[in-house]
Design a protein around this motif. Structure first.
Motif, short mmCIF file in Angstrom:
data_model
loop_
_atom_site.label_atom_id
_atom_site.label_comp_id
_atom_site.label_asym_id
_atom_site.label_seq_id
_atom_site.Cartn_x
_atom_site.Cartn_y
_atom_site.Cartn_z
N VAL A 1 48.67 -23.10 44.76
CA VAL A 1 49.32 -23.95 43.75
C VAL A 1 49.07 -23.46 42.33
O VAL A 1 49.87 -23.73 41.42
CB VAL A 1 48.83 -25.41 43.88
CG1 VAL A 1 49.32 -26.01 45.18
CG2 VAL A 1 47.31 -25.49 43.79
N ASP A 2 47.99 -22.74 42.10
CA ASP A 2 47.68 -22.25 40.76
C ASP A 2 48.33 -20.90 40.47
O ASP A 2 48.07 -20.29 39.44
CB ASP A 2 46.17 -22.17 40.55
CG ASP A 2 45.48 -21.21 41.52
OD1 ASP A 2 46.16 -20.69 42.43
OD2 ASP A 2 44.25 -21.00 41.37
N GLY A 3 49.17 -20.43 41.40
CA GLY A 3 49.84 -19.15 41.21
C GLY A 3 49.10 -17.97 41.81
O GLY A 3 49.63 -16.87 41.87
N SER A 4 47.86 -18.19 42.24
CA SER A 4 47.09 -17.10 42.85
C SER A 4 47.62 -16.82 44.25
O SER A 4 48.40 -17.59 44.81
CB SER A 4 45.61 -17.47 42.92
OG SER A 4 45.40 -18.56 43.80
N MET A 5 47.18 -15.73 44.82
CA MET A 5 47.64 -15.34 46.14
C MET A 5 46.46 -14.92 47.00
O MET A 5 45.48 -14.35 46.51
CB MET A 5 48.64 -14.18 46.00
CG MET A 5 49.36 -13.80 47.28
SD MET A 5 50.64 -12.53 46.98
CE MET A 5 51.94 -13.55 46.28
N SER A 6 46.54 -15.20 48.29
CA SER A 6 45.54 -14.76 49.26
C SER A 6 46.19 -13.74 50.18
O SER A 6 47.39 -13.83 50.48
CB SER A 6 45.01 -15.94 50.08
OG SER A 6 44.38 -16.90 49.24
N ILE A 7 45.41 -12.76 50.64
CA ILE A 7 45.93 -11.69 51.49
C ILE A 7 45.12 -11.63 52.78
O ILE A 7 43.89 -11.72 52.77
CB ILE A 7 45.84 -10.31 50.79
CG1 ILE A 7 46.38 -10.37 49.36
CG2 ILE A 7 46.58 -9.25 51.59
CD1 ILE A 7 46.17 -9.07 48.58
#
Length: 501
Positions: A226-232
């Motif tokens: 939701v904060d614009g970050s991304m997980s891989i």
């Protein structure tokens, strides 16, 4: 509406026009940049009539994920295809099949173990027909030495391919760690920009570029927070990045020999390659290279070892008196002699050689191939030619019969389960060529999918130059209208001041 308000609106319109022009100019500049996504300048009007511009970035998550997936598949297929191309030199189908001095057939049937075995069989038949002919004996010996040398060289090639794959895995791991480090900085900038309302489109482009590069090393999937970050995550579900990167570790193997087991690639203590992995990578260059190093080359090496053990078995020396003397390696031997090797014994293809006792250039005698006491010339039990007859052919004919007798092989390596040694060697060539052909076709197909995904994504999110030039023309017209409005307001202000005076 007062003149002051009208002037403010006109000024705001000029500023909005300038902002829109900047975005369009940026789009035009990025028309040839494959990693650039089209910027969209949206014009909105506030309650007071003042126009404002907000900038967003064109994106298509589904197409981008498809690009990542197809890129990983293509890299995996290409790694296997390239490795099999290197293994094909052990077959060399465009070269002469025989090193025999008696061979008259120099057609393009290759220098594979199968082709050299066929040449050896023909030379043996000729020698058995005239066992007192020294030239035929020398030709048979030459073919035997060529076959042993080919198995040695092929085994070396296999281990060289394994070593190169291991080195390439190490390079891919280094690259992946560097990309995850770059991703950390870009991801942080996106989170900060999202929170402050700043334009983060450049950082998003860079993040996508990093993900595309990472997908070449390994299959990945992503989630956006939701904060614009991304997980891989890897395509098998192991976390690569979640707020911070997990280090990928790998220890290269210095030297590869038959039986050497390469190390696994590990993420946060979890193996993602190798037989111990419960969450193995499915795609990407690391997955393809691991499959090449640990499966394909190992299977082919096993086939070479089985050909070698078959040769030692066929040409072994046995007790000719009916006694209890042990069967020992004869014409073909190895470092473990006088013990007989097991079927497909590890390291045998690399170690097989022609016994020096039958090689005149090493102090041996050609007659021992005819008489049957190559393995141990001092033990009379192995001598089939007790009279010393120069035309003795019984032993050579028996070898020919043994060479054409069906054997049992380990079919788990991919070649035939049973058949003559020549048939098994032929099935090994067929296996290699079929594997290479399949890998090449898969690589070509996967590359086509990458091109298709790239084109689709570009059509969806890239820059259409004609469209942008049209927008630029519209903005020029809008600028002229706003400038004309300001000129009119200025003129009205001038008239008003003159009237007041």
């Amino acid at each position: 509406m007062g003149l002051s308000t009208t002037l403010s609106i006109a000024q705001a319109a000029l500023q909005a026009n300038a902002n829109q022009t900047t975005v369009v100019s940026k789009n035009i500049a990025g028309v040839n940049d494959a990693g650039y996504s089209r910027r969209i300048a949206s014009l909105t009007t506030q309650a007071d009539g003042i126009p404002t511009v907000t900038v967003s970035r064109s994106s298509n998550t589904e197409l981008f994920n498809q690009l990542l997936s197809s890129t990983s598949d293509a890299q995996s297929a290409d790694a296997l295809s390239s490795g099999l191309d290197a293994l094909e030199q052990t077959v060399n189908l465009t070269s002469s099949a025989s090193n025999s001095e008696s061979s008259t057939d120099k057609t393009s049937v290759g220098t594979s173990p199968a082709a050299l075995l066929a040449s050896l069989t023909a030379a043996l038949t000729s020698y058995a027909a005239a066992p007192d002919n020294t030239a035929l004996g020398q030709a048979f010996l030459s073919d035997a030495k060529a076959l042993a040398s080919k198995l040695n060289a092929a085994s070396t090639t296999v281990q060289t391919v394994r070593k190169q794959a291991d080195t390439d895995i190490a390079n891919a791991v280094t690259d992946a760690n560097a990309l995850l480090s770059q991703f950390t900085a870009v991801n942080t900038a996106i989170v900060t920009g999202t929170a402050t309302g700043a334009d983060i489109s450049d950082q998003q482009d860079k993040r996508d570029s990093i993900l595309t590069a990472l997908s070449k090393d390994m299959g990945i999937v992503t989630t956006t927070n939701v904060d614009g970050s991304m997980s891989i995550y890897t395509d098998s579900g192991v976390t690569l990045f979640d707020r911070k990167p997990n280090t990928i570790t790998f220890s290269p193997t210095t030297t590869f020999a038959d039986g050497t087991t390469g190390n696994a690639v590990v993420v946060a203590g979890i193996p993602i390659t190798g037989s111990s992995s419960v969450m193995p990578l499915a795609s990407g260059s690391i997955a393809g290279l691991t499959g090449l190093r640990d499966t394909t080359t190992v299977a082919y090496q096993n086939q070479l070892n089985q050909i070698a053990s078959g040769l030692v078995t066929v040409f072994a020396d046995s007790d000719q008196t009916g006694g209890s003397a042990a069967t020992i390696p004869g014409l073909f031997t190895y470092s473990g002699s006088p013990a007989m090797p097991s079927t497909g014994q590890t390291g045998l293809a690399a170690a097989i050689t022609v016994n020096a006792n039958a090689d005149p250039s090493k102090g041996g005698s050609l007659a021992r191939m005819r008489d049957g006491n190559v393995g141990d010339p001092t033990n009379a039990a192995y001598n089939a030619n007790t009279t010393g007859a120069a035309a003795f052919s019984t032993r050579l004919m028996a070898l020919g019969t043994a060479l054409n007798t069906a054997q049992t092989f380990d079919a788990t390596s991919g070649a035939a389960a049973s058949g003559t040694l020549a048939a098994y060697a032929g099935s090994s060539v067929s296996w290699l060529e079929a594997s290479r052909s399949t890998a090449t076709a898969t690589s070509t197909s996967a590359s086509a999918l990458v091109n298709q995904a790239t084109t689709s994504l570009s059509n969806s999110t890239g820059v259409n130059l004609d469209d942008q030039l049209s927008q630029m023309l519209d903005l020029e017209h809008s600028y002229s209208a706003s400038a004309e409005l300001m000129s009119t307001v200025k003129s009205m202000f001038g008239s008003l001041i003159s009237a007041m005076q």
